[in-house]
Design a protein around this motif. Sequence first.
Motif, PDB file in Angstrom:
ATOM      1  N   PRO A 172       0.988  -1.208  -0.162  1.00 16.45           N
ATOM      2  CA  PRO A 172      -0.003  -0.061  -0.075  1.00 16.45           C
ATOM      3  C   PRO A 172       0.771   1.130  -0.049  1.00 16.45           C
ATOM      4  CG  PRO A 172       0.151  -1.008   2.293  1.00 16.45           C
ATOM      5  CD  PRO A 172       1.069  -1.533   1.471  1.00 16.45           C
ATOM      6  N   LYS A 173       1.382   1.360  -1.083  1.00 14.02           N
ATOM      7  CA  LYS A 173       2.497   2.655  -1.313  1.00 14.02           C
ATOM      8  C   LYS A 173       1.937   3.588  -0.678  1.00 14.02           C
ATOM      9  CE  LYS A 173       3.102   0.662  -5.796  1.00 14.02           C
ATOM     10  NZ  LYS A 173       2.848   0.656  -6.783  1.00 14.02           N
ATOM     11  N   LYS A 174       0.696   4.276  -0.934  1.00 18.13           N
ATOM     12  CA  LYS A 174       0.422   5.614  -0.621  1.00 18.13           C
ATOM     13  C   LYS A 174       0.428   5.889   0.848  1.00 18.13           C
ATOM     14  CE  LYS A 174      -1.091   8.027  -3.766  1.00 18.13           C
ATOM     15  NZ  LYS A 174       0.068   7.632  -4.560  1.00 18.13           N
ATOM     16  N   GLN A 175       0.174   4.564   1.771  1.00 17.66           N
ATOM     17  CA  GLN A 175       0.234   4.643   3.151  1.00 17.66           C
ATOM     18  C   GLN A 175       1.825   5.000   3.602  1.00 17.66           C
ATOM     19  OE1 GLN A 175      -2.326   1.721   4.487  1.00 17.66           O
ATOM     20  NE2 GLN A 175      -1.849   2.197   6.812  1.00 17.66           N
ATOM     21  N   LEU A 176       2.507   4.071   3.074  1.00 17.17           N
ATOM     22  CA  LEU A 176       3.979   4.116   3.307  1.00 17.17           C
ATOM     23  C   LEU A 176       4.585   5.609   3.201  1.00 17.17           C
ATOM     24  CD1 LEU A 176       5.984   0.864   2.707  1.00 17.17           C
ATOM     25  CD2 LEU A 176       6.172   2.508   4.738  1.00 17.17           C
ATOM     26  N   GLN A 177       3.929   6.109   1.865  1.00 16.36           N
ATOM     27  CA  GLN A 177       4.293   7.297   1.498  1.00 16.36           C
ATOM     28  C   GLN A 177       4.055   8.520   2.375  1.00 16.36           C
ATOM     29  OE1 GLN A 177       3.711   7.946  -2.688  1.00 16.36           O
ATOM     30  NE2 GLN A 177       4.341   5.876  -3.015  1.00 16.36           N
ATOM     31  N   ASN A 178       3.286   8.282   3.319  1.00 19.49           N
ATOM     32  CA  ASN A 178       2.729   9.276   4.255  1.00 19.49           C
ATOM     33  C   ASN A 178       3.936   9.374   5.466  1.00 19.49           C
ATOM     34  OD1 ASN A 178       0.788  10.268   2.651  1.00 19.49           O
ATOM     35  ND2 ASN A 178      -0.695   8.684   3.906  1.00 19.49           N
ATOM     36  N   PHE A 179       4.665   8.431   5.427  1.00 20.91           N
ATOM     37  CA  PHE A 179       5.642   8.601   6.805  1.00 20.91           C
ATOM     38  C   PHE A 179       6.599   9.594   6.327  1.00 20.91           C
ATOM     39  CE2 PHE A 179       3.664   4.238   7.122  1.00 20.91           C
ATOM     40  CZ  PHE A 179       3.192   4.393   8.392  1.00 20.91           C
ATOM     41  N   PRO A 180       7.279  10.090   7.501  1.00 18.81           N
ATOM     42  CA  PRO A 180       8.359  10.988   7.064  1.00 18.81           C
ATOM     43  C   PRO A 180       9.530  10.413   6.624  1.00 18.81           C
ATOM     44  CG  PRO A 180       7.617  11.115   9.571  1.00 18.81           C
ATOM     45  CD  PRO A 180       6.784  10.221   8.818  1.00 18.81           C
ATOM     46  N   VAL A 181      10.263  11.102   5.985  1.00 13.95           N
ATOM     47  CA  VAL A 181      11.466  10.534   5.092  1.00 13.95           C
ATOM     48  C   VAL A 181      12.309  10.058   6.252  1.00 13.95           C
ATOM     49  CG1 VAL A 181      13.386  11.331   3.963  1.00 13.95           C
ATOM     50  CG2 VAL A 181      11.353  11.872   3.011  1.00 13.95           C
ATOM     51  N   LYS A 182      12.728  10.570   7.132  1.00 17.57           N
ATOM     52  CA  LYS A 182      13.475  10.336   8.217  1.00 17.57           C
ATOM     53  C   LYS A 182      13.316   9.102   8.683  1.00 17.57           C
ATOM     54  CE  LYS A 182      16.782  11.731  11.243  1.00 17.57           C
ATOM     55  NZ  LYS A 182      17.569  10.523  11.295  1.00 17.57           N
ATOM     56  N   LEU A 183      12.070   8.586   8.805  1.00 19.02           N
ATOM     57  CA  LEU A 183      11.596   7.387   9.610  1.00 19.02           C
ATOM     58  C   LEU A 183      12.071   6.107   8.452  1.00 19.02           C
ATOM     59  CD1 LEU A 183      10.229   6.653  12.071  1.00 19.02           C
ATOM     60  CD2 LEU A 183       8.030   6.302  10.839  1.00 19.02           C
TER      61      LEU A 183
ATOM     62  N   SER B  74      15.302  -2.748  -1.568  1.00 21.96           N
ATOM     63  CA  SER B  74      15.372  -2.246  -2.957  1.00 21.96           C
ATOM     64  C   SER B  74      13.891  -1.638  -3.299  1.00 21.96           C
ATOM     65  CB  SER B  74      15.958  -3.077  -4.152  1.00 21.96           C
ATOM     66  OG  SER B  74      17.244  -3.401  -3.760  1.00 21.96           O
ATOM     67  N   ARG B  75      12.991  -2.761  -2.646  1.00 24.01           N
ATOM     68  CA  ARG B  75      11.304  -2.469  -3.404  1.00 24.01           C
ATOM     69  C   ARG B  75      11.130  -1.156  -2.523  1.00 24.01           C
ATOM     70  NH1 ARG B  75       9.818  -7.564  -1.993  1.00 24.01           N
ATOM     71  NH2 ARG B  75       8.399  -6.752  -0.284  1.00 24.01           N
ATOM     72  N   ILE B  76      11.693  -1.014  -1.337  1.00 24.49           N
ATOM     73  CA  ILE B  76      11.098  -0.036  -0.232  1.00 24.49           C
ATOM     74  C   ILE B  76      11.587   1.225  -1.090  1.00 24.49           C
ATOM     75  CG2 ILE B  76      11.406   1.184   2.040  1.00 24.49           C
ATOM     76  CD1 ILE B  76      11.136  -1.713   3.105  1.00 24.49           C
ATOM     77  N   GLU B  77      12.899   1.111  -1.438  1.00 20.33           N
ATOM     78  CA  GLU B  77      13.497   2.405  -2.071  1.00 20.33           C
ATOM     79  C   GLU B  77      13.026   2.789  -3.470  1.00 20.33           C
ATOM     80  OE1 GLU B  77      18.102   1.960  -0.466  1.00 20.33           O
ATOM     81  OE2 GLU B  77      17.605   1.161  -2.263  1.00 20.33           O
ATOM     82  N   ASP B  78      12.637   2.053  -3.963  1.00 21.73           N
ATOM     83  CA  ASP B  78      11.898   2.228  -5.483  1.00 21.73           C
ATOM     84  C   ASP B  78      10.704   2.650  -5.689  1.00 21.73           C
ATOM     85  OD1 ASP B  78      14.574   1.627  -6.498  1.00 21.73           O
ATOM     86  OD2 ASP B  78      14.166  -0.574  -7.093  1.00 21.73           O
ATOM     87  N   LYS B  79       9.892   1.904  -4.819  1.00 19.59           N
ATOM     88  CA  LYS B  79       8.544   2.007  -4.610  1.00 19.59           C
ATOM     89  C   LYS B  79       7.949   2.951  -3.492  1.00 19.59           C
ATOM     90  CE  LYS B  79       7.323  -1.796  -7.569  1.00 19.59           C
ATOM     91  NZ  LYS B  79       7.488  -3.216  -7.211  1.00 19.59           N
ATOM     92  N   VAL B  80       8.783   3.268  -2.512  1.00 18.33           N
ATOM     93  CA  VAL B  80       8.293   4.179  -1.619  1.00 18.33           C
ATOM     94  C   VAL B  80       8.996   5.514  -1.726  1.00 18.33           C
ATOM     95  CG1 VAL B  80       7.730   4.456   0.753  1.00 18.33           C
ATOM     96  CG2 VAL B  80       7.561   2.061   0.034  1.00 18.33           C
ATOM     97  N   LEU B  81      10.496   5.315  -1.375  1.00 13.01           N
ATOM     98  CA  LEU B  81      11.113   6.503  -1.378  1.00 13.01           C
ATOM     99  C   LEU B  81      11.138   7.390  -2.745  1.00 13.01           C
ATOM    100  CD1 LEU B  81      12.816   7.917   0.946  1.00 13.01           C
ATOM    101  CD2 LEU B  81      14.776   6.641  -0.114  1.00 13.01           C
ATOM    102  N   VAL B  82      11.466   6.802  -3.607  1.00 12.99           N
ATOM    103  CA  VAL B  82      11.755   7.483  -4.898  1.00 12.99           C
ATOM    104  C   VAL B  82      10.521   8.199  -5.282  1.00 12.99           C
ATOM    105  CG1 VAL B  82      12.039   7.368  -7.263  1.00 12.99           C
ATOM    106  CG2 VAL B  82      13.486   6.017  -5.660  1.00 12.99           C
ATOM    107  N   PRO B  83       9.405   7.406  -5.345  1.00 12.32           N
ATOM    108  CA  PRO B  83       7.865   7.991  -5.816  1.00 12.32           C
ATOM    109  C   PRO B  83       7.470   9.460  -4.776  1.00 12.32           C
ATOM    110  CG  PRO B  83       7.461   5.774  -5.596  1.00 12.32           C
ATOM    111  CD  PRO B  83       8.958   6.101  -4.984  1.00 12.32           C
TER     112      PRO B  83
END
Lengths: 246, 197
Positions: free
Chosen positions: A65-76, A220-229
């Motif tokens: 659920p990328k949207k949800q993960l994307q709501n977390f602060p970058v630092k986390l 890598s999935r977290i980087e590519d699918k969460v952090l990058v977007p």
Amino acid sequence: MVITKDIKMADVIHMNHFSLSILERFGIELGFGDKSVDETCKIYNVDTDFFLEIINAFIHTEYFPKKQLQNFPVKLITDYLQKTHNYYMQIKVPEIESLIEEMVLSCSTQKENINLLKRFFSEYKEELKNHIQREEKVVFPYTQLIENAFYSDKIDKQTLRQMDEYSIDIFEKEHDNIEEKLYDLKNIIIKYLPQPNNKTLCNKLLHELFGLEKDINDHSRIEDKVLVPKILEMEKGIRKKAGLKV
Amino acid sequence: MLKVQIILFDKSVLIQHGLSSVIEKIPVAHTIHFINSSDELLSFLNTSVPDLIISNTELIEKKHIKLIQEIIEKEKIKYISLQTDKTYNSDSIPTADTIELNSNENEILEIISMQIGSLEKEDKSKKKEIISTREENIVREIAMGLSNKEIADKLFISQHTVITHRKNITRKLGIKSVSGLTIYAILNNLIRMDEVE
């Protein structure tokens, strides 16, 4: 089964013991009795929602659920990624190295071949190290800069200039496949290496390689699918605020 | 190639273990099966086919000799006879070679290696390797550190062809990286270890 906050933490481990490494990264220790995920997370001062997203993404590759993960602060997110880096370099890689070393020592028939594996793995270690350093020195600080700018009212020229110099899609492009060599190493052992006399060690090594590969894939999935977007989105926002073309 | 299956047939534990520790020194993947009696040897041969038998011929019972001989001939199993007495000679079982009890380590190594070596050759001619000879040549060049362009020039083919070959090699072998292919090349004797770098 998707893990929710009311499930017992002990059951999470029973469901997939690989999640032990995730718990370790969050600093959660064993011995949680019958406490739920939520209760355990609170004790260790871990953001329960974030923990749930990470552990579910780890257990179910299709769950994201990328949207949800994307709501977390970058630092986390970057803190977590940094912890997985430490886990690779300080625990997993040395473990695998000592297994290979043990194989070299105890092998009577395949010493030369095992030494080839040893060299191959040490090359891999260098690659992994460079990859990690680049992320920690360049990428992570950049993501923090973007987030700060995104939430501030004024966009200074400095930030815009840095965005011109480096943007997250550069990272996306250069983010090479760090798992590739692990895959090769596995295949060499499975398909081509004449079996050494110490088969138990050899199987243990394979097991470790599979584990590390899965973990790095997940990473890598977290980087590519969460952090990058997330950063891409923010970069757009910043440009808009500064009155630039998006 | 698959692992070499070796039968060691002798009543003496000392001989079995002594021989097996010598065989361990041969850098070929193998499994050693220890066999202690003529009956056991026959029942083993009835269920599976080893590549090499090292056996004390004197211990094979008369009633079994004919059967064992037939199996060895039919399955083309290499038979090395272990001899305590030089004068004894079994003319019924075709022996590929003979190890005498007073042979030194090097002699024994040489005899066994030769038999295993001939097995490998037969094996190679029997089933072609997974990648073609052309592809093998390319793996060789990759392992030597040549670039696509250099390989193309050397083999008089276009770079495009080299890339196609590389794709096929990766698909067939499941190995992508140059260092991975180098290990493959060494393991399969396409290049020697000292040729790299």
